[in-house]
Write a protein that holds these residues in place. Structure first.
Motif, mmCIF file in Angstrom:
data_model
loop_
_atom_site.group_PDB
_atom_site.id
_atom_site.type_symbol
_atom_site.label_atom_id
_atom_site.label_comp_id
_atom_site.label_asym_id
_atom_site.label_seq_id
_atom_site.Cartn_x
_atom_site.Cartn_y
_atom_site.Cartn_z
ATOM 1 N N ASP A 76 0.855 -1.195 0.000
ATOM 2 C CA ASP A 76 0.000 0.000 0.000
ATOM 3 C C ASP A 76 0.887 1.239 0.000
ATOM 4 O O ASP A 76 1.975 1.220 0.586
ATOM 5 C CB ASP A 76 -0.865 0.036 1.262
ATOM 6 C CG ASP A 76 -1.843 -1.118 1.329
ATOM 7 O OD1 ASP A 76 -2.426 -1.471 0.287
ATOM 8 O OD2 ASP A 76 -2.019 -1.665 2.430
ATOM 9 N N TYR A 77 0.412 2.298 -0.614
ATOM 10 C CA TYR A 77 1.121 3.575 -0.583
ATOM 11 C C TYR A 77 0.119 4.685 -0.876
ATOM 12 O O TYR A 77 -1.019 4.419 -1.266
ATOM 13 C CB TYR A 77 2.296 3.600 -1.574
ATOM 14 C CG TYR A 77 1.911 3.498 -3.028
ATOM 15 C CD1 TYR A 77 1.613 2.273 -3.613
ATOM 16 C CD2 TYR A 77 1.837 4.644 -3.823
ATOM 17 C CE1 TYR A 77 1.258 2.182 -4.943
ATOM 18 C CE2 TYR A 77 1.502 4.564 -5.158
ATOM 19 C CZ TYR A 77 1.204 3.333 -5.715
ATOM 20 O OH TYR A 77 0.855 3.252 -7.035
ATOM 21 N N THR A 78 0.548 5.922 -0.655
ATOM 22 C CA THR A 78 -0.314 7.068 -0.955
ATOM 23 C C THR A 78 0.401 8.006 -1.909
ATOM 24 O O THR A 78 1.635 8.011 -1.991
ATOM 25 C CB THR A 78 -0.689 7.855 0.324
ATOM 26 O OG1 THR A 78 0.488 8.409 0.897
ATOM 27 C CG2 THR A 78 -1.419 6.972 1.324
ATOM 28 N N MET A 79 -0.380 8.799 -2.616
ATOM 29 C CA MET A 79 0.179 9.840 -3.490
ATOM 30 C C MET A 79 -0.683 11.081 -3.343
ATOM 31 O O MET A 79 -1.890 10.987 -3.178
ATOM 32 C CB MET A 79 0.197 9.402 -4.950
ATOM 33 C CG MET A 79 1.218 8.340 -5.247
ATOM 34 S SD MET A 79 1.489 8.117 -6.998
ATOM 35 C CE MET A 79 3.003 9.017 -7.163
ATOM 36 N N HIS A 80 -0.021 12.223 -3.414
ATOM 37 C CA HIS A 80 -0.729 13.499 -3.441
ATOM 38 C C HIS A 80 0.111 14.507 -4.212
ATOM 39 O O HIS A 80 1.268 14.243 -4.538
ATOM 40 C CB HIS A 80 -1.051 13.992 -2.021
ATOM 41 C CG HIS A 80 0.139 14.385 -1.220
ATOM 42 N ND1 HIS A 80 0.864 13.490 -0.472
ATOM 43 C CD2 HIS A 80 0.740 15.593 -1.050
ATOM 44 C CE1 HIS A 80 1.845 14.113 0.133
ATOM 45 N NE2 HIS A 80 1.799 15.403 -0.209
ATOM 46 N N VAL A 81 -0.506 15.645 -4.481
ATOM 47 C CA VAL A 81 0.169 16.696 -5.257
ATOM 48 C C VAL A 81 0.578 17.816 -4.312
ATOM 49 O O VAL A 81 -0.197 18.221 -3.442
ATOM 50 C CB VAL A 81 -0.775 17.248 -6.361
ATOM 51 C CG1 VAL A 81 -0.086 18.354 -7.148
ATOM 52 C CG2 VAL A 81 -1.233 16.124 -7.285
ATOM 53 N N GLU A 82 1.792 18.289 -4.466
ATOM 54 C CA GLU A 82 2.304 19.447 -3.711
ATOM 55 C C GLU A 82 3.015 20.369 -4.693
ATOM 56 O O GLU A 82 3.347 19.956 -5.797
ATOM 57 C CB GLU A 82 3.341 19.015 -2.660
ATOM 58 C CG GLU A 82 2.762 18.440 -1.415
ATOM 59 C CD GLU A 82 3.831 18.148 -0.352
ATOM 60 O OE1 GLU A 82 4.989 18.593 -0.495
ATOM 61 O OE2 GLU A 82 3.474 17.467 0.607
#
Length: 133
Positions: free
Chosen positions: A20-26
């Motif tokens: 499992d992992y997460t991604m987001h925009v910065e």
């Protein structure tokens, strides 16, 4: 295109559904980046990788092997990983931005593209492929 923040990231699984992992925009230094968090490891990828990979896959017109590799390992020509570090891609090199963690593009970006409805990704134990939708 949807852009999620650190407070509401995409919750994803690697193509073989093993991690499992997460991604987001910065925004970093005035540039949009994808922040990928896998356990305690944080990787950064150029945000434009999504658009560029989608265009490349549409032009390719067929399934393409992912071929995920760490930065220090050679990527196999003809794979998504090889394209993501090739001097012939639209940015002329690595989409991974964090030195020492620039690889594994083909492990973490394809599931995001699948979640965005831009690609199909296989979910076998190994040798997975993707293609544009």
């Amino acid at each position: 295109m949807e852009k999620r923040t650190k407070d509401k990231p995409w919750k994803l699984k690697t193509p073989p559904f093993t991690s499992d992992y997460t991604m987001h925009v910065e925004t970093k230094d005035g540039k949009e980046i994808l922040v990928c968090t896998v356990g305690t490891t944080v990787l950064h990828y150029d945000f434009r990788a999504i658009k560029d990979l989608h265009e490349m896959l549409k032009k390719h017109g067929d399934w393409m092997e992912l071929g995920s590799k760490d930065e220090k390992q050679e990527a196999v020509p003809g794979t998504v990983e090889h394209w993501a570090r090739s001097p012939k891609n639209p940015i002329g090199g690595w989409y991974g931005l964090k030195k020492g963690f620039r690889g594994r593009f083909a492990m973490y970006i394809p599931p995001l593209m699948e979640a965005l409805g831009l690609a199909e990704v296989e979910h076998n134990p190994r040798n997975n492929r993707m293609r544009a939708k």
